[in-house]
Design a protein around this motif. Sequence first.
Motif, short mmCIF file in Angstrom:
data_model
loop_
_atom_site.label_atom_id
_atom_site.label_comp_id
_atom_site.label_asym_id
_atom_site.label_seq_id
_atom_site.Cartn_x
_atom_site.Cartn_y
_atom_site.Cartn_z
N LEU A 223 116.10 21.58 8.72
CA LEU A 223 117.24 20.67 8.62
C LEU A 223 118.43 21.28 9.34
N VAL A 224 119.02 20.55 10.28
CA VAL A 224 120.16 21.04 11.05
C VAL A 224 121.25 19.98 11.03
N LEU A 225 122.46 20.42 10.74
CA LEU A 225 123.66 19.58 10.74
C LEU A 225 124.67 20.21 11.69
N THR A 226 125.21 19.43 12.63
CA THR A 226 126.25 19.96 13.52
C THR A 226 127.50 19.11 13.41
N ILE A 227 128.65 19.78 13.41
CA ILE A 227 129.94 19.10 13.33
C ILE A 227 130.83 19.66 14.43
N ASP A 228 131.29 18.80 15.34
CA ASP A 228 132.29 19.21 16.32
C ASP A 228 133.48 18.27 16.19
N ASN A 229 134.30 18.17 17.22
CA ASN A 229 135.51 17.35 17.11
C ASN A 229 135.26 15.88 17.43
N SER B 26 131.80 14.16 16.50
CA SER B 26 130.75 13.49 15.73
C SER B 26 130.08 14.47 14.78
N ILE B 27 129.25 13.92 13.90
CA ILE B 27 128.39 14.68 13.00
C ILE B 27 126.96 14.29 13.34
N LYS B 28 126.10 15.27 13.58
CA LYS B 28 124.71 14.98 13.92
C LYS B 28 123.78 15.67 12.94
N TYR B 29 122.73 14.94 12.57
CA TYR B 29 121.70 15.44 11.67
C TYR B 29 120.36 15.49 12.41
N TYR B 30 119.66 16.61 12.30
CA TYR B 30 118.34 16.77 12.90
C TYR B 30 117.34 17.12 11.80
N VAL B 31 116.13 16.57 11.91
CA VAL B 31 115.03 16.91 11.02
C VAL B 31 113.86 17.33 11.90
N ASP B 32 113.40 18.56 11.72
CA ASP B 32 112.26 19.09 12.48
C ASP B 32 112.47 18.95 13.98
N GLY B 33 113.68 19.27 14.43
CA GLY B 33 113.99 19.27 15.86
C GLY B 33 114.31 17.92 16.46
N GLN B 34 114.17 16.85 15.70
CA GLN B 34 114.42 15.49 16.20
C GLN B 34 115.73 14.96 15.64
N LEU B 35 116.50 14.31 16.50
CA LEU B 35 117.76 13.73 16.07
C LEU B 35 117.49 12.63 15.04
N PHE B 36 118.05 12.77 13.86
CA PHE B 36 117.84 11.83 12.76
C PHE B 36 118.97 10.81 12.68
N GLY B 37 120.21 11.26 12.92
CA GLY B 37 121.34 10.34 12.87
C GLY B 37 122.59 10.97 13.42
N THR B 38 123.46 10.14 13.98
CA THR B 38 124.77 10.58 14.46
C THR B 38 125.82 9.74 13.76
N HIS B 39 126.83 10.41 13.19
CA HIS B 39 127.87 9.71 12.46
C HIS B 39 129.22 9.91 13.15
N ASP B 40 130.13 9.00 12.89
CA ASP B 40 131.33 8.83 13.70
C ASP B 40 132.41 9.85 13.40
N ASP C 33 132.08 26.99 14.43
CA ASP C 33 132.65 26.40 15.65
C ASP C 33 131.72 26.38 16.85
N GLN C 34 130.41 26.54 16.64
CA GLN C 34 129.44 26.41 17.72
C GLN C 34 128.39 25.37 17.36
N VAL C 35 128.11 24.45 18.28
CA VAL C 35 127.07 23.47 18.08
C VAL C 35 125.79 23.99 18.73
N LEU C 36 124.80 24.31 17.92
CA LEU C 36 123.52 24.82 18.40
C LEU C 36 122.48 23.71 18.37
N THR C 37 121.56 23.73 19.31
CA THR C 37 120.41 22.85 19.26
C THR C 37 119.44 23.38 18.20
#
Length: 477
Positions: free
Chosen positions: A383-389, A391-405, A448-452
């Motif tokens: 499970l990976v969650l990334t937050i930058d300035n 959007s918010i992105k959620y990944y499950v098992d390496g696949q993008l699950f959702g992007t929030h505003d 403060d770093q967005v990792l894949t």
Amino acid sequence: MKSRTAPSRLRIAAAASVAMAMGTAGLTALTGTASAATDDVTVQYRTSATGVTADQAEPWLKVRNTGTSTLPLSSVKVRYYFKADSAATAYRFACSWAVKGCANITGTFGTLANPTATADRYLDIGFTAGAGTLAPGADTGDMQLRFHRADWQTLNQGDDYSFGPSQTSYADWSKVTAQVSGSTVWGTAPAGNDPTDPPTDPPTDPPAGGQSLFDDFNYTSSSDPKISANGWNVRANSGGPGVPGATWSPENVTFAGSGGNSIMNLRTSTAGTAASTKHTEVLTKATKFKNGTYAARVKFADAPLSGPDGDHLVQTFFTINDLKAPMADDYAEYDFEYLPNGGWGEPANILYTTSWETYNPDPWQAVNQHTESRQSYAGWHDLVLTIDNSSIKYYVDGQLFGTHDAAYLPERPMSINFNQWLIDLAGQTSTTARSYDEQVDYVLHVKDQVLTPAQVAAKVSAYRTADTTFEDKVPSS
């Protein structure tokens, strides 16, 4: 946006529980124009809900294998694009009938990164392994799919990109896109929304620097003094969320070796009464985490270790801060929540990712955006969650699950939490004892770093190669 409205919510009591525990201790867009790269798959579409307004949209679909080799349907994802009736409108997916079986078809809503006049949302249709394969020239047969507003108000289809009111018989339809193993092979997306995220070959080397928290959960027991020294609190104080009168049990948090790594186990148990119900939670004492990358490897369970199944269980990995006042705009929470037996009005297993702006506990009012997938997630998941300035992105098992505003970005730092608890005792009323396990392999935060997801895996591997079981270089907020 998906706004859940059931009155007994994680965040009502979870925000309070975070504050109490700290006191005692101290859907994206796959996004430009997408055109078929190869003709391995075609998608046909029809609808019987032809009106501009309707009770529900009915995108009935067929997927045909036009390639020369057998195609596993689990590698296929079909995307239908539409315009939400309002920013706050929530939608629900359903399958009325399918040749491949509705149980083998998933529906997940997301938000486009580049909204257009005819699309700001999408519905992703996927397939479980149970859907099987398609031989060359074969198709899935009828998939009678539908979606509706969560409040069951009339929806407007007239401005939906993928809607075809004259398509009352199946025909090739390029206004839906299809991917095979992450590569777009059919259709044209709304401008600026080519389904190519994450990149086909993302970098695997994590960027240099970055103040990080990493924990391999290499402890002996919940009373191991290293847990507190490393900044964690094993919850023992009372209160929500979950079954009123239940307790939070530190002794139900244990540690053991598995596959060469140390695993944290959160056990929730019940015998069908509040007095017998024990929840578990582990959270950071500090609220110092904000933008950056959050990651954990978590094992969800669909069934109890023994005894009757069916409890309305919530298994989580999330970040949160406290609600200072009803509808306070500096509240923040970002959740992975797995419900193996449903709950909150859902009849079966479902995974939610939810980004919270704020809420009012009484009367209940929620401001959030969420993505969902109705299928089993039993087993280990990255499970990976990334937050930058932006959007918010959620990944499950390496696949993008959702992007929030960007509207849901955090204003204040948060804690990092894992918990497992029962929503209520209505899912299974037996008084036979049973227990459920949620396991955690590691947790990582890079400030403060967005990792894949690939970079996350590389960073965790580097810690383990160096025999580093714990590191916390994230400064206090």
